[in-house]
Write a protein that holds these residues in place. Structure first.
Motif, PDB file in Angstrom:
ATOM      1  N   PRO A  25      11.907 -10.409  -4.034  1.00 35.41           N
ATOM      2  CA  PRO A  25      12.868 -10.336  -2.917  1.00 35.41           C
ATOM      3  C   PRO A  25      13.356  -8.920  -2.627  1.00 35.41           C
ATOM      4  N   ARG A  26      13.080  -8.007  -3.540  1.00 34.26           N
ATOM      5  CA  ARG A  26      13.522  -6.627  -3.385  1.00 34.26           C
ATOM      6  C   ARG A  26      12.408  -5.709  -2.876  1.00 34.26           C
ATOM      7  N   LEU A  27      11.239  -6.269  -2.561  1.00 34.96           N
ATOM      8  CA  LEU A  27      10.095  -5.465  -2.159  1.00 34.96           C
ATOM      9  C   LEU A  27       9.998  -5.304  -0.647  1.00 34.96           C
ATOM     10  N   LEU A  28       9.530  -4.142  -0.239  1.00 32.91           N
ATOM     11  CA  LEU A  28       9.170  -3.902   1.157  1.00 32.91           C
ATOM     12  C   LEU A  28       7.750  -4.408   1.398  1.00 32.91           C
ATOM     13  N   PRO A  29       7.425  -4.854   2.603  1.00 36.16           N
ATOM     14  CA  PRO A  29       6.029  -5.186   2.908  1.00 36.16           C
ATOM     15  C   PRO A  29       5.132  -3.991   2.619  1.00 36.16           C
ATOM     16  N   VAL A  72      -8.787  -0.698 -17.470  1.00 36.01           N
ATOM     17  CA  VAL A  72      -8.431   0.586 -18.075  1.00 36.01           C
ATOM     18  C   VAL A  72      -7.291   0.348 -19.054  1.00 36.01           C
ATOM     19  N   GLY A  73      -7.253   1.162 -20.090  1.00 38.02           N
ATOM     20  CA  GLY A  73      -6.221   0.966 -21.103  1.00 38.02           C
ATOM     21  C   GLY A  73      -6.285  -0.449 -21.652  1.00 38.02           C
ATOM     22  N   ASP A  74      -5.165  -1.131 -21.615  1.00 36.73           N
ATOM     23  CA  ASP A  74      -5.094  -2.515 -22.076  1.00 36.73           C
ATOM     24  C   ASP A  74      -5.094  -3.484 -20.900  1.00 36.73           C
ATOM     25  N   GLY A  75      -5.637  -3.019 -19.756  1.00 37.40           N
ATOM     26  CA  GLY A  75      -5.684  -3.842 -18.554  1.00 37.40           C
ATOM     27  C   GLY A  75      -4.514  -3.553 -17.656  1.00 37.40           C
ATOM     28  N   LEU A  76      -4.785  -3.136 -16.417  1.00 38.12           N
ATOM     29  CA  LEU A  76      -3.736  -2.789 -15.466  1.00 38.12           C
ATOM     30  C   LEU A  76      -3.910  -3.658 -14.223  1.00 38.12           C
ATOM     31  N   LEU A  77      -2.952  -4.553 -13.996  1.00 40.21           N
ATOM     32  CA  LEU A  77      -2.971  -5.395 -12.800  1.00 40.21           C
ATOM     33  C   LEU A  77      -2.323  -4.635 -11.655  1.00 40.21           C
ATOM     34  N   ILE A  78      -2.988  -4.661 -10.492  1.00 39.44           N
ATOM     35  CA  ILE A  78      -2.489  -3.999  -9.295  1.00 39.44           C
ATOM     36  C   ILE A  78      -2.404  -5.032  -8.180  1.00 39.44           C
ATOM     37  N   ALA A  79      -1.252  -5.141  -7.536  1.00 41.20           N
ATOM     38  CA  ALA A  79      -1.068  -6.128  -6.471  1.00 41.20           C
ATOM     39  C   ALA A  79      -0.340  -5.495  -5.294  1.00 41.20           C
ATOM     40  N   SER A  80      -0.861  -5.713  -4.101  1.00 39.10           N
ATOM     41  CA  SER A  80      -0.228  -5.230  -2.872  1.00 39.10           C
ATOM     42  C   SER A  80       0.506  -6.391  -2.223  1.00 39.10           C
ATOM     43  N   TYR A  81       1.793  -6.193  -1.974  1.00 39.93           N
ATOM     44  CA  TYR A  81       2.643  -7.253  -1.434  1.00 39.93           C
ATOM     45  C   TYR A  81       2.447  -7.364   0.076  1.00 39.93           C
ATOM     46  N   ARG A  82       2.096  -8.559   0.529  1.00 34.23           N
ATOM     47  CA  ARG A  82       1.842  -8.775   1.941  1.00 34.23           C
ATOM     48  C   ARG A  82       3.131  -8.830   2.758  1.00 34.23           C
ATOM     49  N   GLY A  83       4.235  -9.224   2.108  1.00 30.76           N
ATOM     50  CA  GLY A  83       5.519  -9.312   2.797  1.00 30.76           C
ATOM     51  C   GLY A  83       5.700 -10.604   3.544  1.00 30.76           C
TER      52      GLY A  83
END
Length: 222
Positions: free
Chosen positions: A157-161, A211-222
């Motif tokens: 709820p605190r994220l920008l699109p 990479v490393g111990d696994g890095l999850l990357i997610a882009s918030y659609r909004g």
């Protein structure tokens, strides 16, 4: 179409990348030197470089889990010059040390706000914890693994699109995939549930980088 034949980068490849990369910031070197002898968990260099790239141009960043502040400094070094970071960790003895290393790394105190509370408690405080009101355009999660899902739901709820969310340790040393036996404390199952939930969450476009111990990357659609 891949022409690599399924090639997996080797230890030699990674060593070449390390040798060719720009010299590590002095504050990051100091954190590595301090964390190693005390077994303080910090982000590895590969993942740190990725964070620094991903956060370029971002201005409002929230981090769950500070420890000695290695990832915090990677974020500060990569973000816009006027960017601010709010980092959450209940252990003030660690974050006070981290502050000294951020200064050594060239980051002004005003750019990083530390919230010394358990993260879920801090998020639940609402407007009483003004630094966490948001909105944020980048979030990094690296704290108690069974709470990853709850952290994400508090952050959304605190994220920008268009905001980016990253989470570390999502492969958990090979345990999530079954490459290594799972420990019996339930942590592996919790991380696996988090990974699957985010990768199938329509609110995000996401992937996991090995990479490393696994890095999850997610882009918030909004």
């Amino acid at each position: 179409m891949s022409t690599s034949g399924g090639y997996v980068p080797s230890t030699k490849d990674r060593a070449w990348i390390e040798a060719t990369a720009a010299p590590l910031n002095a504050g990051l070197v100091a954190i590595e030197s301090a964390a190693g002898p005390k077994d303080i968990p910090i982000l590895d260099r590969e993942a740190g470089r990725i964070l620094s790239v991903l956060v370029a141009g971002r201005h409002r960043i929230v981090e769950v889990g500070t420890a000695y502040g290695f990832s915090t400094l990677c974020l500060a070094l990569g973000a816009a010059p006027d960017a601010t970071i709010v980092t959450i960790d209940p252990d003030r003895s660690r974050t006070d040390l981290a502050r000294s290393w951020w200064r050594q790394g060239g980051i002004a105190d005003a750019r990083i706000v530390v919230v010394n509370r358990p993260a879920l408690e801090a998020f639940a405080a609402g407007p009483d914890e003004a630094a966490l009101v948001g909105p944020f355009d980048f979030a990094f999660i690296d704290a108690l693994k069974p709470e990853y899902g709850a952290y994400l739901e508090a952050i959304v709820p605190r994220l920008l699109p268009g905001a980016i969310v990253a989470a570390d340790n999502v492969l958990w040393s090979g345990e999530v995939s079954g490459d290594r036996p799972s420990r019996s404390d339930g942590t592996t199952d919790a991380i696996r549930r988090f990974d699957v939930a985010v990768l199938h969450d329509a609110r995000f476009s996401s992937t996991i980088l090995p990479v490393g111990d696994g890095l999850l990357i997610a882009s918030y659609r909004g």
